[in-house]
Design a protein around this motif. Sequence first.
Motif, PDB file in Angstrom:
ATOM      1  N   PHE A   1      -0.387  -1.217  -9.230  1.00  0.00           N
ATOM      2  CA  PHE A   1      -0.998  -2.398  -8.616  1.00  0.00           C
ATOM      3  C   PHE A   1      -0.358  -3.673  -9.131  1.00  0.00           C
ATOM      4  CE2 PHE A   1      -4.145  -5.803  -9.378  1.00  0.00           C
ATOM      5  CZ  PHE A   1      -4.330  -6.208  -8.065  1.00  0.00           C
ATOM      6  N   SER A   2      -0.120  -3.763 -10.442  1.00  0.00           N
ATOM      7  CA  SER A   2       0.479  -4.975 -11.010  1.00  0.00           C
ATOM      8  C   SER A   2       1.873  -5.212 -10.462  1.00  0.00           C
ATOM      9  CB  SER A   2       0.521  -4.875 -12.535  1.00  0.00           C
ATOM     10  OG  SER A   2       1.285  -3.750 -12.941  1.00  0.00           O
TER      11      SER A   2
ATOM     12  N   ALA B   1       0.825  -1.207   0.000  1.00  0.00           N
ATOM     13  CA  ALA B   1       0.000   0.000   0.000  1.00  0.00           C
ATOM     14  C   ALA B   1       0.860   1.257   0.000  1.00  0.00           C
ATOM     15  CB  ALA B   1      -0.929  -0.010   1.219  1.00  0.00           C
ATOM     16  N   ALA B   2       1.921   1.248   0.799  1.00  0.00           N
ATOM     17  CA  ALA B   2       2.810   2.408   0.843  1.00  0.00           C
ATOM     18  C   ALA B   2       3.460   2.655  -0.517  1.00  0.00           C
ATOM     19  CB  ALA B   2       3.873   2.200   1.918  1.00  0.00           C
TER      20      ALA B   2
ATOM     21  N   ALA C   1      -7.303  -5.338  -2.878  1.00  0.00           N
ATOM     22  CA  ALA C   1      -7.042  -6.485  -3.752  1.00  0.00           C
ATOM     23  C   ALA C   1      -5.639  -7.030  -3.516  1.00  0.00           C
ATOM     24  CB  ALA C   1      -7.210  -6.074  -5.214  1.00  0.00           C
ATOM     25  N   ALA C   2      -4.661  -6.153  -3.344  1.00  0.00           N
ATOM     26  CA  ALA C   2      -3.300  -6.616  -3.059  1.00  0.00           C
ATOM     27  C   ALA C   2      -3.243  -7.348  -1.730  1.00  0.00           C
ATOM     28  CB  ALA C   2      -2.341  -5.430  -3.053  1.00  0.00           C
ATOM     29  N   GLY C   3      -3.963  -6.834  -0.719  1.00  0.00           N
ATOM     30  CA  GLY C   3      -4.000  -7.519   0.565  1.00  0.00           C
ATOM     31  C   GLY C   3      -4.666  -8.873   0.489  1.00  0.00           C
ATOM     32  N   ALA C   4      -5.757  -8.956  -0.275  1.00  0.00           N
ATOM     33  CA  ALA C   4      -6.461 -10.239  -0.413  1.00  0.00           C
ATOM     34  C   ALA C   4      -5.595 -11.274  -1.118  1.00  0.00           C
ATOM     35  CB  ALA C   4      -7.764 -10.029  -1.183  1.00  0.00           C
TER      36      ALA C   4
ATOM     37  N   ALA D   1      -7.532   3.563  -5.696  1.00  0.00           N
ATOM     38  CA  ALA D   1      -6.395   3.185  -4.855  1.00  0.00           C
ATOM     39  C   ALA D   1      -6.831   2.254  -3.733  1.00  0.00           C
ATOM     40  CB  ALA D   1      -5.734   4.432  -4.288  1.00  0.00           C
ATOM     41  N   LEU D   2      -8.022   2.517  -3.149  1.00  0.00           N
ATOM     42  CA  LEU D   2      -8.519   1.646  -2.083  1.00  0.00           C
ATOM     43  C   LEU D   2      -8.780   0.242  -2.616  1.00  0.00           C
ATOM     44  CD1 LEU D   2      -9.431   1.408   0.861  1.00  0.00           C
ATOM     45  CD2 LEU D   2     -11.729   2.087   0.118  1.00  0.00           C
TER      46      LEU D   2
END
Length: 316
Positions: free
Chosen positions: A206-207, A196-197, A284-287, A278-279
């Motif tokens: 994101f990719s 996220a940072a 999605a990255a966390g999941a 961004a949220l």
Amino acid sequence: MSIGSSYPVGRSTPGPQPARPLPHPRAVAPLGLRLLAASLCCLLALTLTAVAFVRTYPGQWLDGALLPRAERGGGYEQQTVLVGPAKTVLAGFGSPTLLAALLGAVLLVGVLRRRLVAGVVGVGMVLCAVVVAGAAKSALPRPDLQIESSTTHNSFPSGHVAAATALLLAFMLVLPGWARRWLAVPGAAGVTVIAAAAMIAGWHRFSDALGGVLLGVALFCLAAAALAGWRGDRDADGGPDGGSLWRGLAEAAVGLVVLVWALVVVVPGLAASVQRGALVAIVAAGAMTMFLVGSVVFLVRSADFAVAPSGRRTTQ
């Protein structure tokens, strides 16, 4: 009248028959082969992610839609008060002193848990993640597809996220099975914070974050497969059964819910301070991080990389 004339006196009575062997359970592939297959799947997913997001129009457009470029300067730094904290997190994690301390902690736990070889492999795995991520960013071209929200600067995959993922999984090599399960959720949360940072500060798309997680998991599976093959490790239960599989899925689901809740509710001002794209990218990255980390932790749940004083493998 002869007593017992109707009985076969003098005849040999049949002795106890040998017990029939129980039917063999379903054959399970050795742990090393399963880990190798998981590594190949992650490498395939990493390649597909690179092709889809770096080389195609829809992929570049989606990256730009989730994390649009800033109006001033043309970078990807998000317009939020969290930019300062995000850069602080990245600078702290990128500090050579902190990284050396964390790698030293991996070796120390390896010595204390009689997993020194696994600790050395874990340290090498983290360093390899940094080197491979840097080489991939230099070698992969990013074509100009005439997308207003995209640039030709290639940042795939994220070295910070790859190093964070590899570092978390390096501890999984030196910890016993019960401790791995307790570390999975907070560790995945830590990797998500780094991802996220990196996205909020505009360092990565994101990719890039997704590619960093896939790279770290792929290297872990390769390292664990090598250790399992060298030590001859096998699952203590011979592979996943129905009960353990459902229990693992339930734990992963609970961990995912807790992680998303922490991102949206607990982290101060995250949902209110960043744009919706961004949220979505952060959640999605966390999941994906929670899913991949939980999957490999379940895969090696009863693998043992410890070495007894006599040199023989111990059991958990």
